[in-house]
Motif scaffolding. Structure first.
Motif, PDB file in Angstrom:
ATOM      1  N   LEU A 309       0.765  -1.497   0.074  1.00  0.00           N
ATOM      2  CA  LEU A 309      -0.039   0.006   0.079  1.00  0.00           C
ATOM      3  C   LEU A 309       0.895   1.314   0.133  1.00  0.00           C
ATOM      4  O   LEU A 309       0.586   2.258  -0.715  1.00  0.00           O
ATOM      5  CB  LEU A 309      -1.085  -0.048   0.984  1.00  0.00           C
ATOM      6  N   ALA A 310       1.891   1.150   0.998  1.00  0.00           N
ATOM      7  CA  ALA A 310       2.797   2.334   0.860  1.00  0.00           C
ATOM      8  C   ALA A 310       3.402   2.627  -0.419  1.00  0.00           C
ATOM      9  O   ALA A 310       3.667   3.942  -1.186  1.00  0.00           O
ATOM     10  CB  ALA A 310       3.821   1.980   1.876  1.00  0.00           C
ATOM     11  N   ALA A 311       3.852   1.390  -1.128  1.00  0.00           N
ATOM     12  CA  ALA A 311       4.348   1.741  -2.589  1.00  0.00           C
ATOM     13  C   ALA A 311       3.334   2.519  -3.601  1.00  0.00           C
ATOM     14  O   ALA A 311       3.684   3.104  -4.462  1.00  0.00           O
ATOM     15  CB  ALA A 311       4.861   0.383  -3.164  1.00  0.00           C
ATOM     16  N   THR A 312       2.346   1.947  -3.380  1.00  0.00           N
ATOM     17  CA  THR A 312       0.912   2.545  -4.364  1.00  0.00           C
ATOM     18  C   THR A 312       0.796   3.862  -4.103  1.00  0.00           C
ATOM     19  O   THR A 312       0.878   4.909  -4.874  1.00  0.00           O
ATOM     20  CB  THR A 312      -0.161   1.825  -4.046  1.00  0.00           C
ATOM     21  N   LEU A 313       0.896   4.412  -3.035  1.00  0.00           N
ATOM     22  CA  LEU A 313       0.753   5.859  -2.318  1.00  0.00           C
ATOM     23  C   LEU A 313       1.836   6.715  -2.992  1.00  0.00           C
ATOM     24  O   LEU A 313       1.612   7.451  -3.255  1.00  0.00           O
ATOM     25  CB  LEU A 313       0.317   5.939  -1.020  1.00  0.00           C
ATOM     26  N   GLU A 314       2.905   5.818  -2.833  1.00  0.00           N
ATOM     27  CA  GLU A 314       4.388   6.571  -3.495  1.00  0.00           C
ATOM     28  C   GLU A 314       4.230   6.868  -4.942  1.00  0.00           C
ATOM     29  O   GLU A 314       4.500   7.971  -5.325  1.00  0.00           O
ATOM     30  CB  GLU A 314       5.543   5.815  -3.020  1.00  0.00           C
ATOM     31  N   HIS A 315       3.720   5.747  -5.636  1.00  0.00           N
ATOM     32  CA  HIS A 315       3.618   5.883  -6.912  1.00  0.00           C
ATOM     33  C   HIS A 315       2.651   7.110  -7.393  1.00  0.00           C
ATOM     34  O   HIS A 315       2.940   7.749  -8.183  1.00  0.00           O
ATOM     35  CB  HIS A 315       3.229   4.516  -7.551  1.00  0.00           C
ATOM     36  N   TYR A 316       1.374   6.861  -6.797  1.00  0.00           N
ATOM     37  CA  TYR A 316       0.229   8.005  -7.202  1.00  0.00           C
ATOM     38  C   TYR A 316       0.720   9.214  -6.616  1.00  0.00           C
ATOM     39  O   TYR A 316       0.665  10.311  -7.625  1.00  0.00           O
ATOM     40  CB  TYR A 316      -0.830   7.812  -6.253  1.00  0.00           C
ATOM     41  N   GLY A 317       1.596   9.568  -5.545  1.00  0.00           N
ATOM     42  CA  GLY A 317       2.248  10.920  -5.205  1.00  0.00           C
ATOM     43  C   GLY A 317       2.995  11.256  -6.458  1.00  0.00           C
ATOM     44  O   GLY A 317       3.090  12.331  -6.718  1.00  0.00           O
ATOM     45  N   GLY A 318       4.074  10.277  -6.942  1.00  0.00           N
ATOM     46  CA  GLY A 318       4.744  11.093  -8.101  1.00  0.00           C
ATOM     47  C   GLY A 318       4.163  11.224  -9.276  1.00  0.00           C
ATOM     48  O   GLY A 318       4.325  12.493  -9.879  1.00  0.00           O
ATOM     49  N   VAL A 319       3.006  10.581  -9.596  1.00  0.00           N
ATOM     50  CA  VAL A 319       2.233  10.693 -11.060  1.00  0.00           C
ATOM     51  C   VAL A 319       1.515  11.944 -10.687  1.00  0.00           C
ATOM     52  O   VAL A 319       1.287  12.631 -11.793  1.00  0.00           O
ATOM     53  CB  VAL A 319       1.461   9.543 -11.328  1.00  0.00           C
ATOM     54  N   LEU A 320       1.190  12.293  -9.603  1.00  0.00           N
ATOM     55  CA  LEU A 320       0.288  13.453  -9.334  1.00  0.00           C
ATOM     56  C   LEU A 320       0.707  14.607  -8.568  1.00  0.00           C
ATOM     57  O   LEU A 320       0.351  15.518  -7.801  1.00  0.00           O
ATOM     58  CB  LEU A 320      -1.057  12.868  -8.432  1.00  0.00           C
ATOM     59  N   ARG A 321       2.244  14.697  -8.723  1.00  0.00           N
ATOM     60  CA  ARG A 321       2.876  15.670  -8.231  1.00  0.00           C
ATOM     61  C   ARG A 321       2.452  17.184  -8.650  1.00  0.00           C
ATOM     62  O   ARG A 321       2.897  18.019  -8.005  1.00  0.00           O
ATOM     63  CB  ARG A 321       4.472  15.511  -8.639  1.00  0.00           C
ATOM     64  N   GLU A 322       1.989  17.374  -9.836  1.00  0.00           N
ATOM     65  CA  GLU A 322       1.337  18.598 -10.284  1.00  0.00           C
ATOM     66  C   GLU A 322       0.087  18.855  -9.610  1.00  0.00           C
ATOM     67  O   GLU A 322      -0.517  19.839  -9.721  1.00  0.00           O
ATOM     68  CB  GLU A 322       1.386  18.515 -11.939  1.00  0.00           C
ATOM     69  N   PHE A 323      -0.276  18.125  -8.701  1.00  0.00           N
ATOM     70  CA  PHE A 323      -1.892  18.295  -8.311  1.00  0.00           C
ATOM     71  C   PHE A 323      -1.375  18.585  -6.492  1.00  0.00           C
ATOM     72  O   PHE A 323      -1.396  17.628  -5.819  1.00  0.00           O
ATOM     73  CB  PHE A 323      -2.618  17.152  -8.167  1.00  0.00           C
ATOM     74  N   PRO A 324      -1.226  19.649  -6.249  1.00  0.00           N
ATOM     75  CA  PRO A 324      -0.638  20.056  -4.713  1.00  0.00           C
ATOM     76  C   PRO A 324      -1.580  19.534  -3.654  1.00  0.00           C
ATOM     77  O   PRO A 324      -0.988  18.860  -2.903  1.00  0.00           O
ATOM     78  CB  PRO A 324      -0.632  21.626  -4.838  1.00  0.00           C
ATOM     79  N   ARG A 325      -2.830  19.555  -3.795  1.00  0.00           N
ATOM     80  CA  ARG A 325      -3.956  19.185  -2.767  1.00  0.00           C
ATOM     81  C   ARG A 325      -3.797  17.654  -2.595  1.00  0.00           C
ATOM     82  O   ARG A 325      -3.699  16.972  -1.491  1.00  0.00           O
ATOM     83  CB  ARG A 325      -5.188  19.395  -2.819  1.00  0.00           C
ATOM     84  N   ALA A 326      -3.808  16.974  -3.921  1.00  0.00           N
ATOM     85  CA  ALA A 326      -3.898  15.544  -3.961  1.00  0.00           C
ATOM     86  C   ALA A 326      -2.439  15.068  -3.411  1.00  0.00           C
ATOM     87  O   ALA A 326      -2.242  13.910  -2.741  1.00  0.00           O
ATOM     88  CB  ALA A 326      -3.980  14.921  -5.284  1.00  0.00           C
ATOM     89  N   ALA A 327      -1.164  15.551  -3.976  1.00  0.00           N
ATOM     90  CA  ALA A 327       0.113  15.152  -3.379  1.00  0.00           C
ATOM     91  C   ALA A 327       0.105  15.061  -1.846  1.00  0.00           C
ATOM     92  O   ALA A 327       0.555  14.378  -1.204  1.00  0.00           O
ATOM     93  CB  ALA A 327       1.094  15.991  -3.749  1.00  0.00           C
ATOM     94  N   GLY A 328      -0.360  16.453  -1.465  1.00  0.00           N
ATOM     95  CA  GLY A 328      -0.465  16.652   0.188  1.00  0.00           C
ATOM     96  C   GLY A 328      -1.263  15.427   0.842  1.00  0.00           C
ATOM     97  O   GLY A 328      -0.801  15.113   1.848  1.00  0.00           O
ATOM     98  N   PHE A 329      -2.414  15.244   0.348  1.00  0.00           N
ATOM     99  CA  PHE A 329      -3.393  13.998   0.901  1.00  0.00           C
ATOM    100  C   PHE A 329      -2.468  12.827   0.980  1.00  0.00           C
ATOM    101  O   PHE A 329      -2.589  11.850   1.782  1.00  0.00           O
ATOM    102  CB  PHE A 329      -4.529  13.946   0.247  1.00  0.00           C
ATOM    103  N   LEU A 330      -1.836  12.395  -0.061  1.00  0.00           N
ATOM    104  CA  LEU A 330      -1.054  11.273  -0.372  1.00  0.00           C
ATOM    105  C   LEU A 330       0.030  11.073   0.530  1.00  0.00           C
ATOM    106  O   LEU A 330       0.315  10.071   1.330  1.00  0.00           O
ATOM    107  CB  LEU A 330      -0.673  11.037  -1.734  1.00  0.00           C
TER     108      LEU A 330
END
Length: 346
Positions: A309-330
């Motif tokens: 699960l941690a790996a998936t959250l890290e992946h989503y965080g990298g892909v969505l780095r241009e989304f500040p709110r989403a990246a912060g929640f991740l």
């Protein structure tokens, strides 16, 4: 053996009957309480409702299968029907329409609300699970209703809930909402400008209070102007595919999953995005971290390591780095997992 005379005393026996999908035995416990003078409302709220919460928790801990959970829920529904058949209540008040949000299939909690309202003299129409907004509004146009009570058990339905409540208001019918999907304290109902009731008695009190029911609350959704929510929803399929490919690289054991486990993994990857989107909609990172806390319990009880699960959250965080709110929640979700993994006393 003397029958229990309080819901608390009968609880263990009742739960045993649910575990065995013993409809007759469960109904017998509830009816015995009625015969002992316990009001039907208390049997519903102090026996049936907490037992159903226990059923859900047992499924989450992987103590009960999906089949057991479904069977127990069916038995509880039959218990509610049996109690309704033994407690006639002539309607002396207006019509209340009770329904689940579109896409929401947890129908037992709002059924309990409907029964409490009926016992308090309201003419209740229970529309059941997953009612499309257009169908609900059409029903309201044909039948005069004092109010609509809408249930949502899962926060991913919050955007649909917002649209559904607005549709009811356009039909000029007051609306109140309830269910865990709005937060334990109703915080997300407040953010969406909705009247919220924490339980069935509170809902009954609210519909009886004309001033409170007519109070107009305003949604606070200025944050949606950044388009993060809309963009995330539009990219959902692409993001799930990318996360699955990344997970297979990081956790090689996932490559050997059979079809059933692969489908479950894809579903979980999608649920992560759905809860992230809901958190973006109401601009509250706690919605997402609460989901992560629940999901890690479910996954680890089924042999899936928290590291996946941690790996998936890290992946989503990298892909969505241009989304500040989403990246912060991740980031908040990853921090939760990291703190849970630290040794006690460190």
């Amino acid at each position: 053996m003397t029958a229990a005379r309080t819901p608390a005393a009968a609880y263990a026996d009742y739960l045993d009957h649910l575990a065995e999908a013993d409809e007759s035995g469960a109904i017998g416990v509830a009816v015995d309480l009625l015969d002992a003078g316990v009001p039907a409302e208390r049997v519903l709220l102090d026996l049936v409702a907490p037992a159903q919460e226990d059923v859900g928790e047992r499924w989450a801990r992987n103590e009960w299968s999906v089949a057991q959970e479904h069977a127990a829920t069916h038995v509880s529904e039959r218990v509610v029907a049996a109690l309704a058949g033994r407690t006639r209540a002539a309607p002396t008040r207006g019509r209340i329409v009770v329904a689940c949000m579109d896409g929401e299939w947890h129908a037992l909690p709002p059924r309990l609300v409907a029964e409490v309202l009926r016992l308090r003299g309201w003419r209740v129409t229970f529309l059941g699970a997953s009612v499309p907004a257009a169908h609900l509004v059409s029903y309201l146009h044909r039948h005069d209703a004092h109010a609509v009570a809408l249930a949502c058990a899962v926060p991913v339905r919050l955007p649909q809930a917002h649209r559904m409540v607005e549709a009811c208001r356009l039909a000029d019918v007051p609306v109140l909402v309830g269910g865990r999907g709005f937060g334990a304290d109703g915080r997300w109902a407040d953010r969406l400008g909705m009247l919220w009731a924490p339980d069935a008695p509170a809902a009954a009190d609210l519909v009886a209070d004309a001033r409170a029911l007519s109070r107009l609350l305003l949604a606070r959704l200025d944050h949606l102007a950044d388009d993060e929510y809309a963009a995330l929803v539009a990219r959902r399929a692409e993001l799930v595919d990318g996360a699955l490919a990344d997970l297979r690289e990081r956790v090689p054991a996932t490559r050997a999953y059979d079809r059933a486990r692969l489908d479950a993994t894809v579903s979980d990857l999608g649920h992560i995005l759905d809860f992230l989107a809901a958190a973006l909609y109401v601009d509250d990172g706690s919605l997402f971290t609460e989901f992560v806390r629940w999901l890690v319990t479910v996954l680890t009880s089924r042999g899936v390591p928290a590291a996946a699960l941690a790996a998936t959250l890290e992946h989503y965080g990298g892909v969505l780095r241009e989304f500040p709110r989403a990246a912060g929640f991740l980031d908040g979700g990853r921090a939760l997992l990291a703190s849970a993994a630290e040794p006690v006393g460190r």
